[in-house]
Scaffold this active site. Structure first.
Site, PDB file in Angstrom:
ATOM      1  N   GLN A 138     -10.195  -1.000   7.832  1.00  0.00           N
ATOM      2  CA  GLN A 138     -10.585  -2.083   8.743  1.00  0.00           C
ATOM      3  C   GLN A 138     -11.912  -1.784   9.437  1.00  0.00           C
ATOM      4  O   GLN A 138     -12.769  -2.660   9.546  1.00  0.00           O
ATOM      5  CB  GLN A 138      -9.502  -2.316   9.811  1.00  0.00           C
ATOM      6  CG  GLN A 138      -8.334  -3.132   9.326  1.00  0.00           C
ATOM      7  CD  GLN A 138      -7.185  -2.270   8.857  1.00  0.00           C
ATOM      8  OE1 GLN A 138      -7.336  -1.083   8.605  1.00  0.00           O
ATOM      9  NE2 GLN A 138      -6.023  -2.870   8.740  1.00  0.00           N
ATOM     10  N   ASP A 179      -5.794   9.297   0.081  1.00  0.00           N
ATOM     11  CA  ASP A 179      -6.676   9.626   1.207  1.00  0.00           C
ATOM     12  C   ASP A 179      -5.872  10.386   2.254  1.00  0.00           C
ATOM     13  O   ASP A 179      -5.018   9.825   2.932  1.00  0.00           O
ATOM     14  CB  ASP A 179      -7.234   8.288   1.725  1.00  0.00           C
ATOM     15  CG  ASP A 179      -7.790   8.321   3.136  1.00  0.00           C
ATOM     16  OD1 ASP A 179      -7.861   9.385   3.758  1.00  0.00           O
ATOM     17  OD2 ASP A 179      -8.157   7.232   3.614  1.00  0.00           O
ATOM     18  N   GLU A 223       0.861  -1.188   0.000  1.00  0.00           N
ATOM     19  CA  GLU A 223       0.000   0.000   0.000  1.00  0.00           C
ATOM     20  C   GLU A 223       0.894   1.235   0.000  1.00  0.00           C
ATOM     21  O   GLU A 223       1.671   1.434   0.926  1.00  0.00           O
ATOM     22  CB  GLU A 223      -0.898  -0.012   1.243  1.00  0.00           C
ATOM     23  CG  GLU A 223      -1.790   1.205   1.328  1.00  0.00           C
ATOM     24  CD  GLU A 223      -2.955   1.050   2.314  1.00  0.00           C
ATOM     25  OE1 GLU A 223      -3.185  -0.078   2.805  1.00  0.00           O
ATOM     26  OE2 GLU A 223      -3.628   2.054   2.571  1.00  0.00           O
ATOM     27  N   ASP A 235      -9.332  -8.788   8.224  1.00  0.00           N
ATOM     28  CA  ASP A 235     -10.257  -8.055   9.107  1.00  0.00           C
ATOM     29  C   ASP A 235     -11.453  -8.937   9.477  1.00  0.00           C
ATOM     30  O   ASP A 235     -11.953  -8.895  10.602  1.00  0.00           O
ATOM     31  CB  ASP A 235     -10.799  -6.796   8.405  1.00  0.00           C
ATOM     32  CG  ASP A 235      -9.669  -5.964   7.829  1.00  0.00           C
ATOM     33  OD1 ASP A 235      -8.570  -5.996   8.399  1.00  0.00           O
ATOM     34  OD2 ASP A 235      -9.889  -5.306   6.791  1.00  0.00           O
TER      35      ASP A 235
HETATM   36  C1  GLC Z   1      -6.089  -0.992   4.623  1.00  0.00           C
HETATM   37  C2  GLC Z   1      -6.390  -0.263   3.323  1.00  0.00           C
HETATM   38  C3  GLC Z   1      -7.866  -0.320   2.995  1.00  0.00           C
HETATM   39  C4  GLC Z   1      -8.362  -1.745   3.034  1.00  0.00           C
HETATM   40  C5  GLC Z   1      -7.960  -2.433   4.331  1.00  0.00           C
HETATM   41  C6  GLC Z   1      -8.280  -3.897   4.270  1.00  0.00           C
HETATM   42  O1  GLC Z   1      -6.690  -0.327   5.699  1.00  0.00           O
HETATM   43  O2  GLC Z   1      -6.000   1.076   3.429  1.00  0.00           O
HETATM   44  O3  GLC Z   1      -8.077   0.245   1.730  1.00  0.00           O
HETATM   45  O4  GLC Z   1      -9.759  -1.772   2.922  1.00  0.00           O
HETATM   46  O5  GLC Z   1      -6.576  -2.301   4.559  1.00  0.00           O
HETATM   47  O6  GLC Z   1      -7.810  -4.560   5.383  1.00  0.00           O
END
Ligand code: GLC
Ligand code: 8BR
Length: 466
Positions: free
Chosen positions: A121, A211, A96, A451
């Site tokens: 998340q 962002d 990322e 998540d």
């Molecule tokens: C990170 C990313 C986000 C994504 C998430 C998934 O927070 O920035 O875009 O939805 O990871 O775990």
């Protein structure tokens, strides 16, 4: 197949079925969950070989290739954008990078997406816990534009608003503001995906993050000023999004300013006896990582994968243990989890990796295993469908085969520890719980599975506590 494996398949199948029943019947007991801080829009594009090659041909291709092995870790030009995408494909790794250039942001928007989903998340967990598990969920949204609000599913999902000095909880769709669209452009690729001579060893994704709010863990006024009123409405909280913090910001503030606010909110949660889980995402900056580990004693629980656990060991342990954890040595993983518990006193550590999960707790019970099994079903369903909409999709994951490779690990554990019963290991003052997971052969997408695992396990375990 070994006779003992056939038996294990039968045994775990029964355990999975029972866990699904136990967890789903307990979920309605949770009064409320608070999710903070990162919510954004995930604009997902499934990469297409021809399209990608054409786009790279149009710019400085040589430069793009030169960046694969000397990653800038941020995006200021199109060459860096495509260098990042190719690097992620080549290594089969999730990455990322932050997009600093307005011009690239415009390009990304024009390139477009195949699908929009709620992201971050906190956002992802809100649609799962509120939308699928139907648990009242309060979620922090740094911005609430219509494009993002519409991605929240219907159900008991709330954002706090203040009207006439009174706290009100409403669905994000009922609190839309003319605010910024925080878009994360996600480029997903399947295993074996090839572009020029670069081939993906496994499925994964590259994220171009455009962002400015979540990057600084921006907190809405309602959360800064009326946190206690919000916290009083829940039994559980999941905190995430702190991985992006930087050591310094151009305006002279530092990560410490943000963490001070987070700590004061944790103190409130603890005073109210709200159990809290920290979702540990990979934190590039070592000072920030160290500060996050320093905050763990204030949490009940932490969730991490192999990369994250290894990065924690780099700080609290030594390089050789960190390396073994990354390589997936299960006994090193257990040593690292024990070390982290010794160092922080945290009551619950949930480790997840491809094929199995392990949890270390300072309390006991079969519900810990049930919660992990339920989480593995939710993860498999998320891999299968991409977006989860209802519990019957989670039940359908019962038909995904249990990962037999994990049986080899289970046998190693049975050899090493005297007391092992169906994944539960008695370690005198702690319980270690191991489960083989279910792996979906061709997942629809990979983003958000971690998540799904962590929040499903944490919430269902506490629900089953009664
Ligand atoms: C990170 C990313 C986000 C994504 C998430 C998934 O927070 O920035 O875009 O939805 O990871 O775990
Ligand atoms: P992280 O993003 O936190 O690493 O979580 C990803 C997790 O998703 C992995 O640990 C693995 O357990 C799970 N997972 C992946 Br990746 N692919 C999967 C698949 N095809 N089926 C089930 N689970 C998967």
């Amino acid at each position: 197949m070994k006779e003992s494996f056939k038996e294990k398949i039968r045994l775990w199948k029964d355990l999975y079925i029972r866990a699904f029943e136990n967890a789903t019947s307990a979920l309605p007991r949770v009064r409320g969950v608070l999710l903070a801080y990162n919510t954004n829009i995930d604009a997902i594009r499934y990469l297409d070989k021809e399209d990608l090659e054409r786009r790279i041909e149009q710019i400085d291709k040589e430069k793009v290739f030169s960046l694969i092995d000397s990653p800038p870790e941020r995006i200021t030009s199109l060459e860096e954008l495509f260098g990042g995408i190719l690097r992620s494909i080549k290594l089969g790794k999730a990455m990322e990078w932050f997009v600093e250039s307005e011009e690239v942001r415009e390009y990304l928007k024009e390139w477009g997406w195949d699908e929009l989903r709620i992201g971050g998340q906190a956002g992802i967990m809100a649609n799962l816990l509120g939308g699928v598990y139907r648990i009242p969920t309060i979620v922090h949204v740094p911005q609430n534009p219509k494009l993002q609000a519409d991605l929240f599913v219907d159900g008991p999902i709330f954002v706090p608003i203040f009207e006439n000095n009174e706290l009100k909880l409403v669905h994000p769709k009922e609190a839309v503001m003319t605010e910024e669209e925080l878009i994360h452009y996600i480029y997903e690729f399947p295993r074996g995906f090839q572009v020029f001579d670069v081939q993906a060893p496994r499925e994964n994704r590259f994220i171009a993050n455009a962002d400015d709010y979540n990057a600084r863990v921006y907190m809405r006024k309602e959360f800064r000023e009326y946190f206690k009123g919000i916290a009083e409405k829940v039994d559980l909280a999941v905190i995430s999004g702190l991985q992006v913090l930087k050591e310094y910001y151009p305006d002279g503030t530092t990560y410490k300013d943000v963490l001070e606010k987070v700590e004061s909110q944790l103190n409130i949660l603890n005073r109210l006896n709200v159990k809290s889980h920290f979702e540990f995402a990979y934190t590039a900056n070592e000072k920030v990582r160290e500060a996050l580990i320093g905050m763990l004693p204030k949490f009940t629980s932490v969730g991490l994968n192999e990369v994250e656990l290894s990065s924690v060991v780099q700080i609290i342990g030594d390089e050789s243990l960190a390396k073994e954890v990354l390589e997936g040595n299960v006994f090193s993983v257990i040593d690292a989890m024990n070390l982290l518990m010794d160092e922080t006193g945290i009551e619950r550590i949930h480790f997840h990796t491809y094929g199995y999960y392990i949890e270390l707790t300072q309390y006991r019970g079969e519900r810990i295993r049930d919660a992990l099994l339920f989480a593995a079903l939710a993860a498999a369903a998320k891999a299968m469908y991409g977006n989860l909409e209802n519990l019957s999709q989670v039940r359908n994951a019962l038909s995904v085969p249990t990962n037999e490779r994990a049986f080899i690990i289970e046998e190693e554990l049975e050899k090493e520890f005297a007391e092992v019963e169906n994944g539960i290991i008695d370690m005198t003052d702690r319980q270690l719980t191991f489960i083989p997971t279910k792996i979906v052969a061709s997942p629809k997408s990979t983003v958000g599975i971690g998540d799904t695992i962590s929040s499903s396990a944490f919430v269902s375990e506490f629900a089953m506590r009664g």
